[in-house]
Design a protein around this motif. Structure first.
Motif, PDB file in Angstrom:
ATOM      1  N   GLY A  50       0.787  -1.230   0.000  1.00 42.93           N
ATOM      2  CA  GLY A  50       0.000   0.000   0.000  1.00 42.93           C
ATOM      3  C   GLY A  50       0.815   1.273   0.000  1.00 42.93           C
ATOM      4  O   GLY A  50       0.257   2.381  -0.073  1.00 42.93           O
ATOM      5  N   LEU A  51       2.154   1.171   0.086  1.00 42.59           N
ATOM      6  CA  LEU A  51       2.981   2.372   0.169  1.00 42.59           C
ATOM      7  C   LEU A  51       2.900   3.211  -1.108  1.00 42.59           C
ATOM      8  O   LEU A  51       2.802   4.441  -1.049  1.00 42.59           O
ATOM      9  N   LYS A  52       2.937   2.554  -2.254  1.00 38.82           N
ATOM     10  CA  LYS A  52       2.867   3.295  -3.518  1.00 38.82           C
ATOM     11  C   LYS A  52       1.582   4.103  -3.605  1.00 38.82           C
ATOM     12  O   LYS A  52       1.583   5.269  -4.027  1.00 38.82           O
ATOM     13  N   ASN A  53       0.484   3.505  -3.180  1.00 41.81           N
ATOM     14  CA  ASN A  53      -0.798   4.206  -3.231  1.00 41.81           C
ATOM     15  C   ASN A  53      -0.789   5.428  -2.313  1.00 41.81           C
ATOM     16  O   ASN A  53      -1.273   6.507  -2.682  1.00 41.81           O
ATOM     17  N   GLU A  54      -0.206   5.283  -1.127  1.00 38.59           N
ATOM     18  CA  GLU A  54      -0.122   6.410  -0.200  1.00 38.59           C
ATOM     19  C   GLU A  54       0.772   7.517  -0.754  1.00 38.59           C
ATOM     20  O   GLU A  54       0.500   8.706  -0.575  1.00 38.59           O
ATOM     21  N   GLN A  57      -1.235   9.315  -3.423  1.00 32.19           N
ATOM     22  CA  GLN A  57      -2.296  10.118  -2.815  1.00 32.19           C
ATOM     23  C   GLN A  57      -1.713  11.387  -2.198  1.00 32.19           C
ATOM     24  O   GLN A  57      -2.287  12.480  -2.330  1.00 32.19           O
ATOM     25  N   GLY A  58      -0.574  11.255  -1.513  1.00 32.24           N
ATOM     26  CA  GLY A  58       0.054  12.414  -0.897  1.00 32.24           C
ATOM     27  C   GLY A  58       0.495  13.435  -1.923  1.00 32.24           C
ATOM     28  O   GLY A  58       0.298  14.649  -1.740  1.00 32.24           O
ATOM     29  N   LEU A  59       1.081  12.984  -3.013  1.00 24.96           N
ATOM     30  CA  LEU A  59       1.522  13.901  -4.065  1.00 24.96           C
ATOM     31  C   LEU A  59       0.331  14.577  -4.735  1.00 24.96           C
ATOM     32  O   LEU A  59       0.402  15.766  -5.093  1.00 24.96           O
ATOM     33  N   ALA A  60      -0.753  13.855  -4.888  1.00 22.34           N
ATOM     34  CA  ALA A  60      -1.964  14.450  -5.460  1.00 22.34           C
ATOM     35  C   ALA A  60      -2.506  15.547  -4.546  1.00 22.34           C
ATOM     36  O   ALA A  60      -2.965  16.599  -5.014  1.00 22.34           O
ATOM     37  N   GLN A  61      -2.433  15.316  -3.237  1.00 21.48           N
ATOM     38  CA  GLN A  61      -2.868  16.337  -2.277  1.00 21.48           C
ATOM     39  C   GLN A  61      -1.984  17.587  -2.367  1.00 21.48           C
ATOM     40  O   GLN A  61      -2.482  18.715  -2.311  1.00 21.48           O
ATOM     41  N   ALA A 181       7.110  18.903  -1.357  1.00 21.95           N
ATOM     42  CA  ALA A 181       6.627  17.557  -1.664  1.00 21.95           C
ATOM     43  C   ALA A 181       7.645  16.495  -1.253  1.00 21.95           C
ATOM     44  O   ALA A 181       7.279  15.421  -0.750  1.00 21.95           O
ATOM     45  N   ALA A 182       8.940  16.782  -1.448  1.00 27.30           N
ATOM     46  CA  ALA A 182       9.976  15.829  -1.038  1.00 27.30           C
ATOM     47  C   ALA A 182       9.978  15.648   0.479  1.00 27.30           C
ATOM     48  O   ALA A 182      10.104  14.525   0.992  1.00 27.30           O
ATOM     49  N   LEU A 185       7.113  13.432   1.426  1.00 23.85           N
ATOM     50  CA  LEU A 185       7.409  12.020   1.193  1.00 23.85           C
ATOM     51  C   LEU A 185       8.285  11.464   2.306  1.00 23.85           C
ATOM     52  O   LEU A 185       8.096  10.326   2.763  1.00 23.85           O
ATOM     53  N   ALA A 186       9.255  12.266   2.747  1.00 24.84           N
ATOM     54  CA  ALA A 186      10.118  11.828   3.849  1.00 24.84           C
ATOM     55  C   ALA A 186       9.299  11.618   5.117  1.00 24.84           C
ATOM     56  O   ALA A 186       9.523  10.648   5.863  1.00 24.84           O
ATOM     57  N   ALA A 187       8.345  12.504   5.374  1.00 22.92           N
ATOM     58  CA  ALA A 187       7.493  12.353   6.556  1.00 22.92           C
ATOM     59  C   ALA A 187       6.638  11.093   6.464  1.00 22.92           C
ATOM     60  O   ALA A 187       6.390  10.415   7.475  1.00 22.92           O
ATOM     61  N   LEU A 188       6.195  10.760   5.253  1.00 22.05           N
ATOM     62  CA  LEU A 188       5.424   9.532   5.053  1.00 22.05           C
ATOM     63  C   LEU A 188       6.276   8.308   5.378  1.00 22.05           C
ATOM     64  O   LEU A 188       5.809   7.359   6.016  1.00 22.05           O
TER      65      LEU A 188
END
Length: 342
Positions: A50-54, A57-61, A181-182, A185-188
Motif C-alpha cells: 500500500g505504500l505506492k498508493n499512499e 495520494q500524498g503527491l496528489a494532495q 513535496a519531497a 514524502l520523507a514524513a510519510l
C-alpha cells in the motif's frame, strides 16, 4: 554503480554486495510537472503493502494545494480572489509561504514567489514563448504587479491567514513546491517506520539512513551541460535535504540572447550573469529549494557573500571563458565525498 536521473541531481546507487541484508524497493512517476522517485532499502520483515498508493495520494494532495495549473487548487483560489481581506489557508501552504518569505527577506527580494507576471511575460508560463522580446513598457507594467512585500502571512485563532494588499497579486509556489513535496514524502516514510530511503521530487532530494548495500545514499550534482550524466560533485546528505536550481535547461534564444526561465524581480528580465547552477543542502528540502532560486538570481559574487554570511551549505557552478568554475562554502565541505577537477 547505477544512477537515476533527477533534475540537476543524480541519485547514485552502489551495487549491493553479497552480504547485504536489505533489498531496494522503488517507485516513481510524474507529479507537479516533473518526476518523483522513492527508493527504500528494506528487510524481509518490513511490510510495504500500500505504500505506492499512499505516495501517489500524498503527491496528489500537494498538487491540489499548490498548483497554479489547476483552477480548483487552494493556491489558484487565493490567486483568483481580487480583494485584500485575509484568507484562511491550510498549514501546509502556510509553511511553504512562510519559508519563501523568510528567504525573500534574506535575499532582499531575489527570491520572490510573486514574480509570476514577469515569468509569463517572458514566455515561461502557460502562454508560451512570445513572438517578440518584451519591451520596457511591458516589463514595467508587469513589475507593478510583482512584490513579495505585498503578501502578508499571519496566525490567529489557531489558523494561518494570507493577505495581499495588491488585489491582482499572483502567487506562484513552483520554485518551492518540489522541496515541500519531497519533505512530505520523507514524513510519510517516517510514519511507516522506514529509516533507510531516498526520495526526490524534481530537483529536491531527501535521504535517510543507508542504501541496500549498507552504504550511505549518495547524490551527484550534475555538470550544467546537455549531457545529463556528467557528474560535477558527489555528496552524502547525512539526513538532510538538497535542491539544485540552474539556468541551463529551461531557456530559449531570441534576438541573439539566451533567455533563462529564472527572472530577476529587480530588473524584470531573465538573469544574465555567469552563475549557471546553485545547489543548497539544508535541514529540509523546502529550505534548500527556496535558497537555491534566490542564489541563482543574485549571481556568483552576491550568492557567495550571502552563503558565507548565513552559514549556508552551497555549491555554485560558474561559467567562464575556460569552462566551468566551481565554488563551495565552508559549510558544504562536510557533505562532499567526491568532486570533478576542472
Amino acid at each position: 554503480m547505477k544512477q537515476a536521473m533527477l533534475a540537476g541531481l543524480i541519485a547514485l546507487m552502489v551495487g549491493a554486495g553479497a552480504a547485504a541484508a536489505a533489498t531496494t524497493w522503488e517507485t516513481g512517476g510524474k507529479t507537479m510537472g516533473t518526476w518523483y522517485q522513492v527508493k527504500v532499502a528494506y528487510t524481509p520483515d518490513q511490510a510495504l503493502d500500500g505504500l505506492k498508493n499512499e505516495i501517489e495520494q500524498g503527491l496528489a494532495q500537494d498538487n491540489t494545494l499548490l498548483s497554479t495549473w489547476r483552477p480548483d487548487s487552494t493556491l489558484s483560489r487565493f490567486n483568483g480572489y481580487a480583494g485584500t481581506q485575509a484568507q484562511p489557508i491550510p498549514e501546509g501552504m502556510a509553511l511553504v509561504i512562510r519559508t519563501a518569505l523568510q528567504v525573500a527577506e534574506k535575499t532582499q527580494g531575489a527570491m520572490d514567489i510573486t514574480v509570476g507576471p514577469l515569468v509569463n511575460l517572458w514566455g515561461f508560463g502557460p502562454g508560451g514563448v512570445p513572438t517578440h522580446t518584451p519591451d520596457a513598457a511591458a516589463i514595467a507594467a508587469a513589475r507593478q504587479q510583482v512584490g513579495w512585500r505585498h503578501l502578508h502571512l499571519s496566525e490567529r485563532d489557531g489558523k494561518a491567514w494570507l493577505q495581499k494588499d495588491l488585489p491582482s497579486l499572483y502567487v506562484d509556489l513552483s520554485t518551492v513546491g518540489e522541496g515541500y513535496a519531497a519533505d512530505r514524502l520523507a514524513a510519510l516514510m517516517a510514519r511507516h517506520g522506514i529509516t533507510n530511503y531516498l526520495v526526490s521530487v524534481g530537483g529536491a532530494v531527501v535521504t535517510r539512513g543507508k542504501s541496500a548495500s549498507g552504504q550511505p545514499w549518495k547524490v551527484a550534482i550534475q555538470q550544467p551541460t546537455d549531457k545529463q550524466t556528467r557528474i560535477e560533485a558527489i555528496v552524502d546528505l547525512q539526513g538532510h535535504g538538497i535542491s539544485t536550481a540552474g539556468s541551463y535547461r529551461n531557456y530559449y534564444q531570441r534576438d541573439g540572447r539566451r533567455l533563462s526561465h529564472i527572472i530577476d524581480p529587480a530588473s524584470g528580465q531573465p538573469i544574465s550573469h555567469h552563475l549557471v547552477s546553485a545547489t543548497v543542502i539544508a535541514n529540509t528540502a523546502l529550505q534548500a529549494d527556496a535558497w537555491d532560486t534566490g542564489l541563482m538570481v543574485l549571481g556568483p559574487e552576491r550568492a557567495k557573500a550571502l552563503a558565507l554570511r548565513e552559514g549556508l551549505a552551497v555549491y555554485l557552478i560558474i561559467a567562464s571563458d575556460n569552462g566551468f568554475i566551481s565554488w563551495q562554502s565552508p559549510a558544504f565541505a562536510r557533505y562532499l565525498v567526491g568532486a570533478t577537477a576542472h
